[in-house]
Design an enzyme around this catalytic site. Structure first.
Site, short mmCIF file in Angstrom:
data_model
loop_
_atom_site.label_atom_id
_atom_site.label_comp_id
_atom_site.label_asym_id
_atom_site.label_seq_id
_atom_site.Cartn_x
_atom_site.Cartn_y
_atom_site.Cartn_z
N CYS A 131 0.93 -1.24 0.01
CA CYS A 131 -0.07 -0.03 -0.03
C CYS A 131 0.91 1.08 -0.19
CB CYS A 131 -0.93 0.09 1.21
SG CYS A 131 -1.94 1.50 1.48
N HIS A 173 -9.24 -3.51 -2.48
CA HIS A 173 -8.32 -2.49 -1.61
C HIS A 173 -8.56 -0.99 -1.59
CE1 HIS A 173 -3.95 -1.86 -0.56
NE2 HIS A 173 -4.37 -0.58 -0.60
N GLU A 174 -9.03 -0.48 -2.94
CA GLU A 174 -9.28 1.20 -2.94
C GLU A 174 -10.73 1.53 -2.46
OE1 GLU A 174 -6.90 3.04 -3.63
OE2 GLU A 174 -5.55 1.32 -4.29
N HIS A 177 -10.12 1.40 1.23
CA HIS A 177 -9.45 2.91 1.60
C HIS A 177 -10.74 3.89 2.06
CE1 HIS A 177 -5.26 3.00 1.68
NE2 HIS A 177 -5.22 2.26 0.69
#
Length: 220
Positions: A131, A173-174, A177
């Site tokens: 990351c 993953h995004e 976030h």
């Protein structure tokens, strides 16, 4: 894992002010690192806090920061902006064996607002992830192999797309976030490796060697 993150307390005006500061700084902004509270907040859903021009400029800037890093995704909180906007793109040339093992195919650039995802089927797969907000570390993360992504495009249209393999991992993953989740929250903690050890020992197409030697996911 659902997010237990507290919603950001930034008002629409403060979000707009923060974006303007980033856009007018004249330099590419630094990527916020773990420990900054913005990465642990449930970012504000996009609801017109920025006009079309500001949103377009922010997306262009985020793409430039992502390319410079370099990375395959970047979310607005990583620039200190608690807003549910992220950019994704994977055009890296990778070894054919690695690409085959990881289901990694090129991902054309797109921006997503207010994303959420649902697993498709019950299959999960674990690979090492890194990351841009956790410099110097890699860890193995087990994630659904396929997901359905719901999001809004910058033009305001609602979209639904399905992703598999490495593209699905980037999408998850995004999306995490903007919900205040970091990949280490989902990681096998025994797998954590700094970049030098990862490159020297575990940068293989899959995680089988690291799993054996470091003792994680033993019953998988």
């Amino acid at each position: 894992m659902s997010s237990d993150a507290k919603p950001t307390d930034f008002s629409a005006a403060r979000i707009q002010e923060t974006v303007e500061q980033v856009l007018t700084a004249g330099v590419l902004p630094a990527i916020v690192q773990a420990g900054h509270p913005v990465l642990r907040q449930f970012a504000a859903p996009f609801s017109g806090q920025l006009n079309d021009a500001q949103l377009g400029q922010l997306i262009d800037l985020m793409r430039s920061v992502m390319h410079k890093a370099p990375g395959v995704g970047l979310a607005a909180p990583q620039l200190g902006i608690p807003l549910q906007v992220a950019v994704l793109e994977d055009q890296f040339v990778v070894d054919a064996e690695v690409a085959a093992a990881r289901g990694r195919e090129p991902l054309p650039f797109f921006a997503m607002l207010n994303p959420s995802y649902e697993p498709l089927g019950g299959s999960t797969v674990a690979f090492y992830e890194g990351c841009l907000s956790l410099n110097g570390l890699q860890a193995a993360v087990s994630r659904p192999e396929a997901v359905r992504l719901d999001f809004a495009s910058p033009d305001g249209s609602t979209q639904q797309r399905e992703f598999t393999g490495w593209q699905a991992r980037i999408v998850q993953h995004e999306t995490d976030h903007v919900h205040g989740i970091l990949y280490l929250d989902r990681a096998e903690l025994r797998s954590i490796s700094n970049n030098a050890e990862y490159s020297a020992r575990w940068a293989q197409p899959d995680i089988s060697l690291a799993r054996k030697e470091l003792g994680f996911l033993p019953g998988d």
